[in-house]
Design a protein around this motif. Structure first.
Motif, PDB file in Angstrom:
ATOM      1  N   ASP A 247    -126.623 109.627 -54.475  1.00  0.00           N
ATOM      2  CA  ASP A 247    -126.890 108.324 -55.112  1.00  0.00           C
ATOM      3  C   ASP A 247    -128.098 107.623 -54.525  1.00  0.00           C
ATOM      4  N   GLY A 248    -129.147 108.391 -54.229  1.00  0.00           N
ATOM      5  CA  GLY A 248    -130.398 107.801 -53.776  1.00  0.00           C
ATOM      6  C   GLY A 248    -130.427 107.333 -52.345  1.00  0.00           C
ATOM      7  N   ALA A 249    -129.452 107.764 -51.544  1.00  0.00           N
ATOM      8  CA  ALA A 249    -129.387 107.318 -50.152  1.00  0.00           C
ATOM      9  C   ALA A 249    -129.041 108.485 -49.243  1.00  0.00           C
ATOM     10  N   VAL A 250    -129.436 108.384 -47.980  1.00  0.00           N
ATOM     11  CA  VAL A 250    -129.035 109.357 -46.972  1.00  0.00           C
ATOM     12  C   VAL A 250    -127.618 109.016 -46.516  1.00  0.00           C
ATOM     13  N   VAL A 251    -126.712 109.965 -46.682  1.00  0.00           N
ATOM     14  CA  VAL A 251    -125.309 109.756 -46.331  1.00  0.00           C
ATOM     15  C   VAL A 251    -125.016 110.258 -44.926  1.00  0.00           C
ATOM     16  N   GLU A 252    -125.603 111.417 -44.589  1.00  0.00           N
ATOM     17  CA  GLU A 252    -125.279 112.040 -43.302  1.00  0.00           C
ATOM     18  C   GLU A 252    -126.423 112.934 -42.869  1.00  0.00           C
ATOM     19  N   THR A 253    -126.686 112.941 -41.564  1.00  0.00           N
ATOM     20  CA  THR A 253    -127.765 113.740 -40.986  1.00  0.00           C
ATOM     21  C   THR A 253    -127.271 114.367 -39.692  1.00  0.00           C
ATOM     22  N   GLY A 254    -127.698 115.611 -39.449  1.00  0.00           N
ATOM     23  CA  GLY A 254    -127.330 116.233 -38.184  1.00  0.00           C
ATOM     24  C   GLY A 254    -127.628 117.707 -38.186  1.00  0.00           C
ATOM     25  N   PRO A 255    -127.282 118.407 -37.108  1.00  0.00           N
ATOM     26  CA  PRO A 255    -127.471 119.858 -37.044  1.00  0.00           C
ATOM     27  C   PRO A 255    -126.640 120.539 -38.133  1.00  0.00           C
ATOM     28  N   PRO A 256    -127.131 121.640 -38.687  1.00  0.00           N
ATOM     29  CA  PRO A 256    -126.392 122.277 -39.783  1.00  0.00           C
ATOM     30  C   PRO A 256    -124.972 122.687 -39.417  1.00  0.00           C
ATOM     31  N   ALA A 257    -124.753 123.139 -38.189  1.00  0.00           N
ATOM     32  CA  ALA A 257    -123.410 123.562 -37.803  1.00  0.00           C
ATOM     33  C   ALA A 257    -122.419 122.408 -37.894  1.00  0.00           C
TER      34      ALA A 257
END
Length: 257
Positions: free
Chosen positions: A227-237
């Motif tokens: 929905d046009g926003a960053v929800v979650e960020t982090g290492p792929p694992a």
């Protein structure tokens, strides 16, 4: 190893199409040598954000910097002024982009497609450009098809030519907009293999993809958008294996086997 310095920095990026707000304040950084994969459902704004990075879509708010330079704008006396298209085109020389569709020149050979940009845009001597182009075509496994035309190639081969063409401009940053989405399943692997090689060589990459295995293996960081926003960020694992946000968990439940 990725540098601590951000090559790409986006702060508060907003974009509207009419009354629809497609990007709602995107903050994102990609360090030199880092591979970041953008994941999310269709309509999340991922491809739009990619196009805002190189000013193919002018932004309505916020700012994007590549290697410390504001993209699409010039700062003067504390104010930002939008650049003319010719000036923006100069900035794009340092930002390679590979699209869903290959966008090759149908009337030019594979070699001519790769040589065109360096000669016409960067002013590189034709002989030098051809030598570099052949080395890049060899890198993507297509040196033996240099004289062929795009219509003679498979979709996967055309996309590998498109990658070689982008690399021929010696970009600081590579953007990939779902580069395998238009390919038949049996051709996806050959393109991802080239991209993995670029990641191993330290190319800075921002990749919009639905290929979860690639994101897990090649990405230094995963960014989930909705929905046009960053929800979650982090290492792929962590993001793919133990997501913190309910919206991320719902998405992964649908796309992971």
């Amino acid at each position: 190893m990725p540098s601590e310095d951000p090559l790409l920095r986006a702060v508060g990026v907003r974009k509207r199409f009419g009354s629809a707000e497609v990007l709602r304040g995107i903050d994102l950084s990609v360090r030199k040598g880092q591979v970041v994969c953008l994941l999310g459902p269709s309509g999340a704004g991922k491809s739009t954000f990619l196009r805002c990075v190189n000013h193919l879509e002018p932004i309505d708010g916020g700012q994007v910097w590549v290697d410390g330079e504001p993209i699409g704008f010039r700062e003067r006396h504390g104010k930002l002024y939008e650049l003319r298209e010719r000036e923006v085109a100069k900035q794009r020389r340092d930002i390679g982009m590979v699209f869903q569709r290959f966008n090759l020149f149908a009337h030019r050979s594979v070699l001519q497609n790769v040589v065109e940009g360096p000669v016409r845009v960067r002013g590189i001597e034709p002989d030098q450009a051809r030598e570099t182009a052949m080395a890049l075509l060899d890198r993507v496994g297509l040196a033996d098809r240099a004289g062929d035309y795009p219509a003679q190639l498979s979709g996967g081969q055309q996309q590998r030519v498109a990658i070689a063409r982008a690399l021929a401009m010696r970009p600081k940053l590579m953007l990939f907009d779902e580069p395998t989405s238009a390919l038949d399943p049996e051709l996806v692997g050959e393109v991802l293999e080239v991209m993995r090689g670029l990641a191993e060589d330290g190319m800075t990459m921002l990749v919009v993809t639905h290929e979860m295995a690639f994101a897990k293996e090649a990405a230094d960081e995963v960014v989930f958008m909705a929905d046009g926003a960053v929800v979650e960020t982090g290492p792929p694992a962590r993001v793919l294996g133990d997501p913190r946000e309910q919206r991320t968990r719902q998405f992964l439940a649908r796309v992971l086997p």
